[in-house]
Write an enzyme that holds these catalytic residues in place. Structure first.
Site, PDB file in Angstrom:
ATOM      1  N   THR A   1      43.848  -1.164 -17.880  1.00  0.00           N
ATOM      2  CA  THR A   1      44.723  -0.046 -18.212  1.00  0.00           C
ATOM      3  C   THR A   1      45.873  -0.512 -19.095  1.00  0.00           C
ATOM      4  OG1 THR A   1      44.142   1.072 -16.153  1.00  0.00           O
ATOM      5  CG2 THR A   1      46.112   1.845 -17.255  1.00  0.00           C
TER       6      THR A   1
ATOM      7  N   TYR B   1      38.546  -7.654  -8.600  1.00  0.00           N
ATOM      8  CA  TYR B   1      38.474  -6.277  -9.076  1.00  0.00           C
ATOM      9  C   TYR B   1      37.012  -5.870  -9.151  1.00  0.00           C
ATOM     10  CZ  TYR B   1      39.733  -2.245 -12.072  1.00  0.00           C
ATOM     11  OH  TYR B   1      39.911  -0.984 -12.597  1.00  0.00           O
TER      12      TYR B   1
ATOM     13  N   LYS C   1      40.753  -5.072  -5.436  1.00  0.00           N
ATOM     14  CA  LYS C   1      41.009  -3.759  -6.031  1.00  0.00           C
ATOM     15  C   LYS C   1      39.655  -3.063  -6.077  1.00  0.00           C
ATOM     16  CE  LYS C   1      42.615  -1.258 -10.115  1.00  0.00           C
ATOM     17  NZ  LYS C   1      43.070  -1.347 -11.534  1.00  0.00           N
TER      18      LYS C   1
ATOM     19  N   VAL D   1      46.228   0.500  -6.295  1.00  0.00           N
ATOM     20  CA  VAL D   1      46.594   0.062  -7.646  1.00  0.00           C
ATOM     21  C   VAL D   1      46.202   1.225  -8.542  1.00  0.00           C
ATOM     22  CG1 VAL D   1      46.275  -1.611  -9.489  1.00  0.00           C
ATOM     23  CG2 VAL D   1      46.217  -2.375  -7.115  1.00  0.00           C
TER      24      VAL D   1
END
Length: 295
Positions: free
Chosen positions: A50, A138, A166, A206
């Site tokens: 992001t 992640y 995550k 998150v």
């Protein structure tokens, strides 16, 4: 479960100059301070996807981490995205991040190349062992092409540096299996999965919409942790349109466009990402206002 990095984090966008050619470090420090001081964050992820990490140079990544750590590192955790589809490069980025003084690293599954299971596990271990920092894996298979297997996550949880996940897999049942068999701290990688994930043992989020809805995420977390489950459910119902609405187009694009309507001059996204279709950011900004998440 221990939250490790806090409970409410955003995968922070990377502010750029108006033509997108340079990172705006002063604006990054301002945005980081806003998220921490005004929107209830106790952590930030910097240089994640992001944050447009595939488009920023290593020098830009280092300078951005330095700006954010300087701005908020005394009152919030700073987690550096270091994962790439190269183990060597990921190790180098992890060491660079550690030298700046971050609190942890985020290691995404190597994308596109889809390494076999044994090589994937070796990759995570190599990057996690590059520093003494706690690492967050992640898991986002719809973007990387590879899901981290449950049994691998349970094994990796035994590594002293691998502390969190995550979770953007979108499979709460799978996540609950790992949570039942490990001490990993699970963070929702999809804003709308915050409450469902906490119901099976997750610790926080998150987020992406949390650039605007951080206080709402904090309310959900605080209610749930205090045992006020019905209040958490009601808070979740209220904010859910905003949690989901940020993905009406690509999340980073929507966040940047909406921040631009709120006097945060974060610039455009670098190619290949583009601009939000006409009127879409304004619609999302109006939704936020109507829900009570104004500027």
């Amino acid at each position: 479960m221990s939250p490790v990095f806090g409970r409410v984090l955003s995968a922070m966008v990377t502010p750029l100059t108006p033509d997108g050619s340079e990172v705006d470090y002063a604006q990054a420090a301002r945005l980081a301070s806003h998220l921490v001081d005004d929107l209830g964050h106790d952590g930030l992820v910097v240089n994640g996807t992001t944050g447009e990490s595939p488009t920023t140079s290593d020098d830009e990544k280092r300078a951005l981490l330095d700006a954010v750590v300087t701005a908020v590192g005394d009152r919030a955790s700073v987690v550096a995205g270091v994962g790439t589809f190269s183990t060597k490069h990921s190790v180098e980025l992890a060491r660079q991040a550690a030298s700046v003084g971050v609190d942890g690293v985020l290691i995404v599954t190597p994308y596109y190349s889809r390494p076999p299971v044994d090589a994937l596990e070796d990759h995570f271990v190599a990057v996690a062992e590059a520093t003494s920092l706690p690492a967050m894996l992640y898991d986002i298979p719809h973007r990387t092409g590879t899901a981290i297997p449950e049994d691998m996550l349970i094994r990796l949880a035994q590594h002293p540096n691998i502390r969190a996940v995550k979770d953007a897999k979108g499979d709460v049942a799978s996540s609950s299996v790992v949570l039942a068999n490990s001490e990993l701290a699970y963070y929702a990688g999809d804003d709308a999965m915050l409450l469902p994930l906490m119901a099976v043992g997750g610790v926080g989020v998150v987020g992406t919409s949390t650039h605007f809805t951080g206080l709402a995420a904090r309310e959900i977390v605080d209610h749930f942790v205090a045992g006020r489950v019905q209040e958490a459910v009601m808070a979740n119902r209220h904010v859910l349109p905003a949690f989901r609405g940020v993905f009406a187009t690509q999340g980073c694009m929507m966040v940047k466009a909406t921040l631009g309507l709120r006097d945060f001059n974060v610039g455009p996204c670098r190619a290949p990402m583009g601009r939000v279709p006409a009127g879409m950011a304004e619609e999302y900004a109006e939704l936020l206002e109507n829900l009570g998440y104004g500027a």
